[in-house]
Design an enzyme around this catalytic site. Sequence first.
Site, PDB file in Angstrom:
ATOM      1  N   HIS A 195       0.796  -1.228   0.000  1.00  0.00           N
ATOM      2  CA  HIS A 195       0.000   0.000   0.000  1.00  0.00           C
ATOM      3  C   HIS A 195       0.827   1.276   0.000  1.00  0.00           C
ATOM      4  CE1 HIS A 195       0.985  -0.114   4.250  1.00  0.00           C
ATOM      5  NE2 HIS A 195       0.579   1.130   4.349  1.00  0.00           N
TER       6      HIS A 195
HETATM    7  C1  UD1 Z   1      -2.224   5.138   6.148  1.00  0.00           C
HETATM    8  C2  UD1 Z   1      -0.904   5.588   6.814  1.00  0.00           C
HETATM    9  C3  UD1 Z   1       0.120   4.485   6.688  1.00  0.00           C
HETATM   10  C4  UD1 Z   1      -0.406   3.174   7.247  1.00  0.00           C
HETATM   11  C5  UD1 Z   1      -1.713   2.840   6.529  1.00  0.00           C
HETATM   12  C6  UD1 Z   1      -2.305   1.548   7.027  1.00  0.00           C
HETATM   13  C7  UD1 Z   1      -0.435   8.002   6.650  1.00  0.00           C
HETATM   14  C8  UD1 Z   1       0.418   9.018   5.979  1.00  0.00           C
HETATM   15  N1  UD1 Z   1      -0.364   6.759   6.126  1.00  0.00           N
HETATM   16  O1  UD1 Z   1      -1.957   4.958   4.766  1.00  0.00           O
HETATM   17  O2  UD1 Z   1       1.278   4.847   7.420  1.00  0.00           O
HETATM   18  O3  UD1 Z   1       0.551   2.162   7.038  1.00  0.00           O
HETATM   19  O4  UD1 Z   1      -2.622   3.910   6.743  1.00  0.00           O
HETATM   20  O5  UD1 Z   1      -3.413   1.183   6.281  1.00  0.00           O
HETATM   21  O6  UD1 Z   1      -1.111   8.313   7.588  1.00  0.00           O
HETATM   22  N2  UD1 Z   1      -9.300   4.543   1.878  1.00  0.00           N
HETATM   23  C9  UD1 Z   1     -10.502   3.901   1.799  1.00  0.00           C
HETATM   24  N3  UD1 Z   1     -11.094   3.528   2.975  1.00  0.00           N
HETATM   25  C10 UD1 Z   1     -10.542   3.765   4.188  1.00  0.00           C
HETATM   26  C11 UD1 Z   1      -9.330   4.448   4.237  1.00  0.00           C
HETATM   27  C12 UD1 Z   1      -8.700   4.825   3.075  1.00  0.00           C
HETATM   28  O7  UD1 Z   1     -11.032   3.660   0.737  1.00  0.00           O
HETATM   29  O8  UD1 Z   1     -11.155   3.393   5.209  1.00  0.00           O
HETATM   30  C13 UD1 Z   1      -8.616   4.919   0.602  1.00  0.00           C
HETATM   31  C14 UD1 Z   1      -8.924   6.319   0.190  1.00  0.00           C
HETATM   32  O9  UD1 Z   1      -9.023   6.339  -1.195  1.00  0.00           O
HETATM   33  C15 UD1 Z   1      -7.693   7.090   0.609  1.00  0.00           C
HETATM   34  C16 UD1 Z   1      -6.590   6.050   0.460  1.00  0.00           C
HETATM   35  O10 UD1 Z   1      -7.214   4.809   0.783  1.00  0.00           O
HETATM   36  O11 UD1 Z   1      -7.484   8.231  -0.151  1.00  0.00           O
HETATM   37  C17 UD1 Z   1      -5.407   6.275   1.353  1.00  0.00           C
HETATM   38  O12 UD1 Z   1      -5.818   6.423   2.727  1.00  0.00           O
HETATM   39  P1  UD1 Z   1      -4.900   7.246   3.751  1.00  0.00           P
HETATM   40  O13 UD1 Z   1      -5.429   7.170   5.115  1.00  0.00           O
HETATM   41  O14 UD1 Z   1      -4.625   8.598   3.187  1.00  0.00           O
HETATM   42  O15 UD1 Z   1      -3.494   6.500   3.680  1.00  0.00           O
HETATM   43  P2  UD1 Z   1      -3.143   4.946   3.704  1.00  0.00           P
HETATM   44  O16 UD1 Z   1      -2.536   4.630   2.378  1.00  0.00           O
HETATM   45  O17 UD1 Z   1      -4.268   4.105   4.179  1.00  0.00           O
END
Ligand code: UD1
Length: 371
Positions: A210
Site C-alpha cells: 500500500h
Molecule cells: C495510512 C498511513 C500508513 C499506514 C496505513 C495503514 C499516513 C500518511 N499513512 O496509509 O502509514 O501504514 O494507513 O493502512 O497516515 N481509503 C478507503 N477507505 C478507508 C481508508 C482509506 O477507501 O477506510 C482509501 C482512500 O481512497 C484514501 C486512500 O485509501 O485516499 C489512502 O488512505 P490514507 O489514510 O490517506 O493513507 P493509507 O494509504 O491508508
Amino acid sequence: MLNKKIKITCIVGARPNFIKIAPLLKAMSISEKINAKLLHTGQHYDYDMSQSFFEQLGIKKPDVHLNVGSGTQAYQVATIMMRFEEYCLKERPDGILVVGDVNSTMATSIVASKLGIKILHVEAGIRSWDRTMPEEINRLLTDSIADVYLTPSPDAVQNLVKEGHSKSSVFNVGNIMIDTLLNNQEQIDQSNIIKKLSVSSNEFALLTLHRPSNVDSAESFKAILEAINEIQKKLKVVFPIHPRALKKLKEFSLEDFIKSMPNLILTKPLSYFDFGRLVKDAKFVLTDSGGIQEETTVYGIPCITLRENTERPVTVTEGTNELAGNDTEKILSLFAKIMNEKWKSGKIPELWDGHTADRIVRVIENEMQWD
Ligand code: UD1
C-alpha cells in the site's frame, strides 16, 4: 495532582493505530490514576479498515469521532487539526497519547503542543532516514515536539538521543503491537481463513502492498507484480488488497495482469484474526507494511520487505526480515532462498514480550510530572 485522575486522550485514526491502542486502553482502564478517553479522527472509515478491529480487539466505542475521512494529505491534516483544536479547548486533557506515524498522529501532536498539552509518543524514535515517506515526516515532526518518548527498541533510543532529546524523556518499553499479537493467539488460531481460501499451511505466500512508493507509480507496482507472477507459478499467493492499492490497480489498468495469474488469491482487507492466522501459517510474507515486518519476526516467518529501507532495523539484524525494494530480480532471488530452505532463523527482540502496555502505564503513573 492529588486525588485527581490524569486525563489522557488516546488518538487513533488508521488501521495500525487500532491494533496498538487496544492493549493500552485495557491497561489504562485498570489504572486508578488515569482517566483515558478515546478519540478517532476518521482517517480510516471503511468497516474492514476500522470497525472490524474495534469489534475483534474489544476496543471501546470512541468517546469522540472527528469524521475526517480521505483527502489530500494537507486536507486530512488540516481538518484533523481544526477539529482536534476545538476538542482540546473544550476538554483540556492533561496529555494525549499518540501511536506510530500516521497523519492523525502528527496532526494531533502539533495541536496539543501549541496548547501546552503533554504528548506521549508510543513507537517513538524509529527512523527510515527516507524523507520521501510521509510516515518519516510524521515521525520526525511528532518526535520534535513530544514530551515523553516510548520506544520499541534500542536503535530508537539512540536516534532520539542523537537528535538532542534528553535521556530522561525516553523510555524503552518494547513493542506494543506484539502485546496485541500475543494477547490474541487463541482467536487467531481459531480463524478459519485457511480453509475459506482453500490454502494449506506453509504452502502459500502472503502479500500486502500500500505504500505510495510502490503503488502510486505504475512502473514500481508492475515490477512487483512481475515478481508475484513468477512466484504464483510455484505456490499460491494470498493478496488482501488495501483500498489505495485497489484504486491504483484500476487506474494503471493492471487488473487484467492480476486476473491472468491463476494462483493469486485476491481478497478484501482482512480482519485482525484472519490476517494474523495467514501470517502465522504462510511459507513467507511479502510486504511494504511496517508492523508486518515485526509480526513475522515474532512468528519466525521469512519476510521479504518490498522497500529499500526499514525504520525497524532489528527485524533485519535480529529477526527474519530482508529488504528487496521493488526490484523484480532481487525479490525473486530472495524467493529462491526461501524455497531452498536457506533463510535465516532469527530471534525475538528484547521486550517484545506482551508487557509493553503495562510498562507504558507505569511511566504515565510514576515517571511523569503532572500538575
Ligand atoms: C495510512 C498511513 C500508513 C499506514 C496505513 C495503514 C499516513 C500518511 N499513512 O496509509 O502509514 O501504514 O494507513 O493502512 O497516515 N481509503 C478507503 N477507505 C478507508 C481508508 C482509506 O477507501 O477506510 C482509501 C482512500 O481512497 C484514501 C486512500 O485509501 O485516499 C489512502 O488512505 P490514507 O489514510 O490517506 O493513507 P493509507 O494509504 O491508508
